[in-house]
Design a protein around this motif. Structure first.
Motif, PDB file in Angstrom:
ATOM      1  N   GLY A   1       0.806  -1.221   0.000  1.00 58.12           N
ATOM      2  CA  GLY A   1       0.000   0.000   0.000  1.00 58.12           C
ATOM      3  C   GLY A   1       0.833   1.261   0.000  1.00 58.12           C
ATOM      4  N   LYS A   2       2.147   1.128  -0.211  1.00 58.71           N
ATOM      5  CA  LYS A   2       3.005   2.307  -0.130  1.00 58.71           C
ATOM      6  C   LYS A   2       2.747   3.304  -1.261  1.00 58.71           C
ATOM      7  CE  LYS A   2       7.051  -0.090  -2.098  1.00 58.71           C
ATOM      8  NZ  LYS A   2       6.326  -1.187  -2.742  1.00 58.71           N
ATOM      9  N   SER A   3       2.581   2.762  -2.489  1.00 64.76           N
ATOM     10  CA  SER A   3       2.315   3.668  -3.612  1.00 64.76           C
ATOM     11  C   SER A   3       0.922   4.273  -3.520  1.00 64.76           C
ATOM     12  CB  SER A   3       2.431   2.926  -4.945  1.00 64.76           C
ATOM     13  OG  SER A   3       3.772   2.697  -5.239  1.00 64.76           O
ATOM     14  N   ILE A   4      -0.041   3.481  -3.069  1.00 62.69           N
ATOM     15  CA  ILE A   4      -1.416   3.981  -2.958  1.00 62.69           C
ATOM     16  C   ILE A   4      -1.473   5.103  -1.921  1.00 62.69           C
ATOM     17  CG2 ILE A   4      -3.828   3.364  -2.487  1.00 62.69           C
ATOM     18  CD1 ILE A   4      -2.611   2.116  -5.039  1.00 62.69           C
ATOM     19  N   THR A   5      -0.660   4.978  -0.872  1.00 64.15           N
ATOM     20  CA  THR A   5      -0.594   6.050   0.119  1.00 64.15           C
ATOM     21  C   THR A   5      -0.184   7.362  -0.554  1.00 64.15           C
ATOM     22  OG1 THR A   5       0.055   4.448   1.783  1.00 64.15           O
ATOM     23  CG2 THR A   5       0.460   6.753   2.304  1.00 64.15           C
ATOM     24  N   SER A   6       0.859   7.276  -1.391  1.00 63.57           N
ATOM     25  CA  SER A   6       1.345   8.508  -2.024  1.00 63.57           C
ATOM     26  C   SER A   6       0.331   9.062  -3.010  1.00 63.57           C
ATOM     27  CB  SER A   6       2.684   8.259  -2.704  1.00 63.57           C
ATOM     28  OG  SER A   6       2.533   7.373  -3.784  1.00 63.57           O
ATOM     29  N   LEU A   7      -0.323   8.173  -3.771  1.00 65.89           N
ATOM     30  CA  LEU A   7      -1.331   8.648  -4.718  1.00 65.89           C
ATOM     31  C   LEU A   7      -2.528   9.244  -3.973  1.00 65.89           C
ATOM     32  CD1 LEU A   7      -1.297   5.782  -7.380  1.00 65.89           C
ATOM     33  CD2 LEU A   7      -0.378   8.069  -7.626  1.00 65.89           C
TER      34      LEU A   7
END
Lengths: 329, 341, 307
Positions: free
Chosen positions: B51-57
């Motif tokens: 979920g790291k990229s989704i956090t940034s998006l």
């Protein structure tokens, strides 16, 4: 590990033609691999490292004749693979297998796992038909996949499991040499560690020889006995693992090692940052191919191409760099 | 650890982002708390599906709606909640106050526009400069990110540039309006090591020069050690450990962090025998474990881990860990449940 | 780029040879004796022999072919049997231009409506508008040309009396034939634009554009459409070719004196030089249009030009 050579690559060149002009003539070549020689002994793991465009994957493909090499010899158990007919080569593939980076792309999505493995066995007719089912079960257990999953399709597995299936397929014909082309690069670290351990385990169990192609020096350090460093189609350094990591001699190897971000935050080291990009393999620099980016380059480097020479004191280490000459003087 | 609001450029509170698919809901980000101090660098590490990229998006509200949606939580940027902003307000913030660099320099640039146009575009939008001035600024930006003969390069298309050069163009685009926060999502993953070293060095220097706060999303622990001040380790949509970079590497406390650190083959250290591994694989996102998400793979897991989700609790040295091991209940528990050999 | 254009033009040479050869051989492949058929049913043997001599049919085949090519290159495609006028005059006096006009307007309509429908569909995926547009497109694709033409005449000319039933001359005459001709193309372009646009809108650089703070409209037109058009251009080129074929039917339905009708009339009248000439002109036109499309594809998609 014996000192019996299993694979000998001699003066291998792989040039890809570039078509151009009004009539689509060959106007130039991409010199992807340009005159490299090395030996892989039975039971050892030799790695080829380098950055994209250095020719490491091309070398692997040329050895297996997935692309026919431009020139050179590839001796496998003393027999020249390049001189074999297509049919003979197909038979030979029983001994030489390859595992690719993207396990998903290399598995037929319409075949179940057992069909994939059975097909490999069928082509090489290594296992009698009646024993195949049993062998498939054994193989899957060996690579850590439950035999109950043999009738599933590739898309039902995770990336790591697919790579295990790729390994099982390679193993199904009892090969002697497996070329691992970035075999663990696409995997998450925790899964990568599992697959690396599996590969080591299989090597012990089946006396396999690996030619391991990777850009990840951490992985390479973990798995290899000997390491070949390539830059722009040439070998710049070949050495035993210990020598290469403890005392890298070629400026490119040194830069490569120092460029990797380290998790060791206690000892921050000064890093060598290379300027610019890798030059084009179409018209590579004259002399030493690395001289355009080398922090130590001097006049001779731009004129004369350095040859690989022994520098190891005790262990095995060969370097292609004029600095070695200068230091010897 | 007592920071006033002004010290924090960004604060994410209980962020929950889900994807709604035909097969059901995927809680990609599930109650994430983070903060970034002004001028500092926060690293978010985790493997795929963490979920790291989704956090940034989610922070920039760049999710592909309606499939992906922020369900609850706040993203406080300079005292204002970005989740509550209108579309138009968000547009003014994106590329201006907060900008982003993506992983694939090959595909993240528009193939039919020149590099100069792509940089000038955000300058024109946010700084209302005319075409000519914006172009001049774009060329300046190319120079700033270390591209040789910037005038010439500005007129070229992305395919005419190498991967490293393209990532420099991406950085130029993102820094063109001098943002206060830069989010870099796997900025060097697609690059070769020697080029990665160049780009990391560049980001570090520019950050120092411009005073930008930085958030780096990566799976590469080496990059984290190299770049970050604080680190959040994510697993299955949750932050499992949140600490100083030094603490993470010298005294990690969550079993997942420890496992992750041990399973990386290191280039500057010999490992005898096999690598230590984390057994099993990431759970199916549609059927996440009830208790601690890591419990099925955890060597220490006990009964409580399988049934009750631990909170992100601060330990004695300020390290925040989501694990029962560090709680008082732990002593009362029986034997470990996962008997791995 | 210049090199590419030169190479692309060179590549049309073998195609042209193939086309001329096919057209030329047509004369020899038709069942029976061409001279006999062309001389008419009541001709005596001397007249037939005369016709054969006139057509040069007694010469060796290759000689005939080279003569044909040589004459064609100087604009001489023989004389029409029906009207005795030179074939090139018959074609280029007005008929060729009428058909080209019709094809261009048809293509323009197809591109215009196809693009608009495709963009609306793609940006409102699965909405009511998207679904209805795609259903209409499906209808447009499946309707036969002549049927659509007849229905349009029935509705707009016969019932409503807004537009003329047939003929050519004013812009009112052009509307119905152009719609008839363009509908299938519009449907194909709409579907193509939709799928191409959806693919492009999913690309990383679209996300980059949003991350820069670019507004929705600009993202769709500047970043999306430009890239989405690349595959559409190819379809437009191919459509133009099939439009020439469609013109035969459409011109017949609307009684337009274009190339299509000329072919039909000439076939009926056994006017072989005329048929030969018309087909050759159509084929050359098709090759030329496709070459132009290929070149503009290159201009649009700079990546292909790398080597």
């Amino acid at each position: 590990m014996s000192n019996q050579a299993l694979l000998e690559v001699k003066e291998l060149k792989q040039y890809f033609p570039i078509k151009g002009g009004v009539f689509g003539r060959t106007v130039n070549h991409v010199k992807a691999v340009d005159d490299i020689s090395f030996t892989v002994n039975e039971g050892e793991t030799v790695s080829i490292v380098g950055e994209s465009g250095c020719g490491k994957s091309t070398t692997g493909r040329a050895i297996l004749r997935l692309d026919n090499p431009y020139s050179g010899n590839v001796l496998f158990e003393g027999e020249d693979l390049i001189s074999l007919s297509k049919a003979q080569m197909r038979k030979k593939r029983k001994d030489l297998q390859i595992i690719f980076q993207d396990p998903y792309a290399s598995l037929n999505p319409r075949q179940t796992v057992s069909q994939i493995l059975e097909e490999a066995m069928e082509i090489q007719s290594v296992v009698p038909r009646k024993d195949r089912r049993k062998k498939i079960q054994e193989l899957l257990e060996t690579v850590g996949i439950g035999a109950h999953q043999m009738d599933r399709y590739p898309h039902e597995f995770s990336g790591g499991q697919r790579q295990r299936i790729g390994i099982a397929r390679a193993l199904s014909v009892n090969p002697k040499l497996i070329v691992c082309d970035e075999a663990v690069s696409a995997l998450d670290v925790s899964i990568q560690a599992q697959v690396l351990n599996l590969l080591k385990d299989l090597q012990r169990q089946f006396k396999l020889t690996y030619l391991f192609i990777s850009h990840d020096l951490g992985v390479v350090r973990h798995i290899s006995d000997r390491i070949i460093v390539m830059y722009l189609g040439k070998i710049v350094e070949i050495a035993d693992k210990k020598a290469l990591f403890d005392d890298p001699k070629h400026p490119y190897t040194q830069a490569l090692l120092s460029a990797i971000p380290s998790t060791n935050i206690a000892e921050k080291k000064e890093r060598i940052i290379l300027k610019g990009d890798v030059p084009s393999p179409i018209d590579p620099p004259v002399g030493c191919r690395f001289h355009t980016r080398c922090p130590y380059a001097f006049e001779r480097c731009a004129v004369e191409e350095p040859k690989l020479m022994n520098v190891g004191n005790g262990g095995f280490q060969q370097v292609a760099c004029h600095l070695m000459d200068e230091q010897a003087k | 650890m007592n920071l006033t609001k002004e010290d924090k450029i960004l604060e994410v509170k209980n962020l929950c982002t889900s994807f709604f698919t035909d097969e059901g809901e995927v809680k990609a980000v599930d109650g994430v708390d983070l903060s970034i101090e002004k001028g500092k660098t926060l690293g978010i590490v985790g493997e795929s599906g963490s979920g790291k990229s989704i956090t940034s998006l989610s922070i920039l509200r760049l999710l592909q709606e309606p499939a992906g949606r922020i369900k609850e939580g706040e993203v406080i940027f300079k005292g204002e909640d970005l989740v509550k902003k209108t579309k138009k307000q968000m547009r003014e913030i994106r590329g201006n106050n907060i900008s982003m660099i993506f992983q694939e320099p090959m595909t993240s640039l528009n193939p039919t526009l020149t590099c100069g146009e792509q940089i000038a575009e955000s300058i024109r939008i946010h700084q209302k400069l005319n075409k000519k001035k914006a172009w001049a600024k774009a060329v300046d930006m190319l120079k700033l990110v270390g591209i040789p003969s910037p005038e010439k390069r500005a007129k070229q298309y992305p395919f005419e540039l190498s991967g490293g050069m393209r990532q420099r163009v991406m950085i130029a685009i993102s820094l063109a309006c001098n943002p206060e926060l830069l989010i870099a999502d796997e900025p060097t993953t697609a690059l070769d090591v020697t080029i990665q070293a160049q780009i990391l060095e560049l980001i570090k220097n520019l950050q120092k020069e411009l005073g930008t706060s930085l958030m780096i999303i990566t799976h590469d622990l080496g990059v984290v050690a190299e770049m970050c001040d604080k680190v959040a380790v994510m697993y299955c949509g949750k932050v499992v450990e949140y600490a100083d970079v030094k603490t993470i590497f010298t005294n990690p406390k969550h079993p997942y962090t420890i496992g992750l650190l041990n399973s990386v083959p290191k280039h500057d250290e010999d490992v005898e025998g096999d690598l230590s591994i984390i057994p099993g694989s990431v759970p199916n996102p549609f059927h996440l474990p009830e208790g601690c998400r890591f419990a099925p793979r955890c060597p220490h897991a006990k009964e409580i881990c399988l049934t009750k989700l631990p909170h992100l609790e601060e330990t004695f040295d300020g390290d925040k860990v989501r694990c029962w091991i560090h709680s008082e209940e732990w002593e009362k528990q029986g034997k470990a449940v996962n008997a791995h050999e | 780029m210049f090199l590419y254009i030169v190479r692309r033009i060179f590549q049309t040479i073998p195609v042209m040879i193939g086309v001329t050869l096919a057209v030329f051989l047509m004369m020899h492949l038709i069942p029976g004796d061409a001279a006999k058929i062309m001389a008419g049913e009541n001709a005596n043997p001397e007249q037939v022999e005369q016709m054969r001599e006139n057509l040069g049919l007694n010469d060796p085949l290759y000689e005939q072919y080279f003569r044909f090519i040589g004459n064609a290159a100087t604009g001489d495609l023989g004389n029409s049997i029906r009207t005795s006028r030179p074939v090139t005059q018959e074609i280029f006096d007005s008929r060729f231009w009428i058909t080209v006009q019709l094809a261009i307007i048809g293509t323009a309509l197809a591109v215009l409506f196809g693009l608009i429908a495709g963009i609306i569909s793609a940006t409102r995926k699965y909405s009511f508008a998207d679904v209805s547009l795609m259903v209409i497109a499906l209808f447009g694709l499946s309707m036969p040309n002549f049927w659509l033409g007849i229905m349009l005449i029935y509705l707009f000319s016969v019932n409503l009396g807004w537009l003329p039933v047939a003929g050519w001359g004013t812009w009112e005459h052009m509307i119905l034939p152009a719609i008839t001709l363009g509908t299938a193309g519009a449907a194909i372009i709409a579907r193509m634009t939709r799928s191409s646009m959806l693919e492009v809108l999913d690309q990383d650089y679209i996300r980059t554009a949003y991350a820069k703070g670019v507004g929705d409209k600009l993202v769709i037109y500047k970043h999306g459409l430009r890239n989405a058009l690349i595959p559409v251009v190819t379809v437009v080129g191919l459509q133009f070719g099939s439009l020439l074929g469609g013109a035969v039917v459409t011109e017949t339905v609307f009684a337009v004196n274009g190339l299509g009708r000329l072919i039909i009339d000439s076939i009926r009248a056994h006017d072989f030089p005329m048929v030969q000439g018309t087909i050759l002109v159509c084929a050359v036109l098709f090759v030329v249009v496709n070459t132009i499309v290929d070149i503009s594809y290159r201009l649009l998609n700079k990546r292909v030009d790398l080597n």
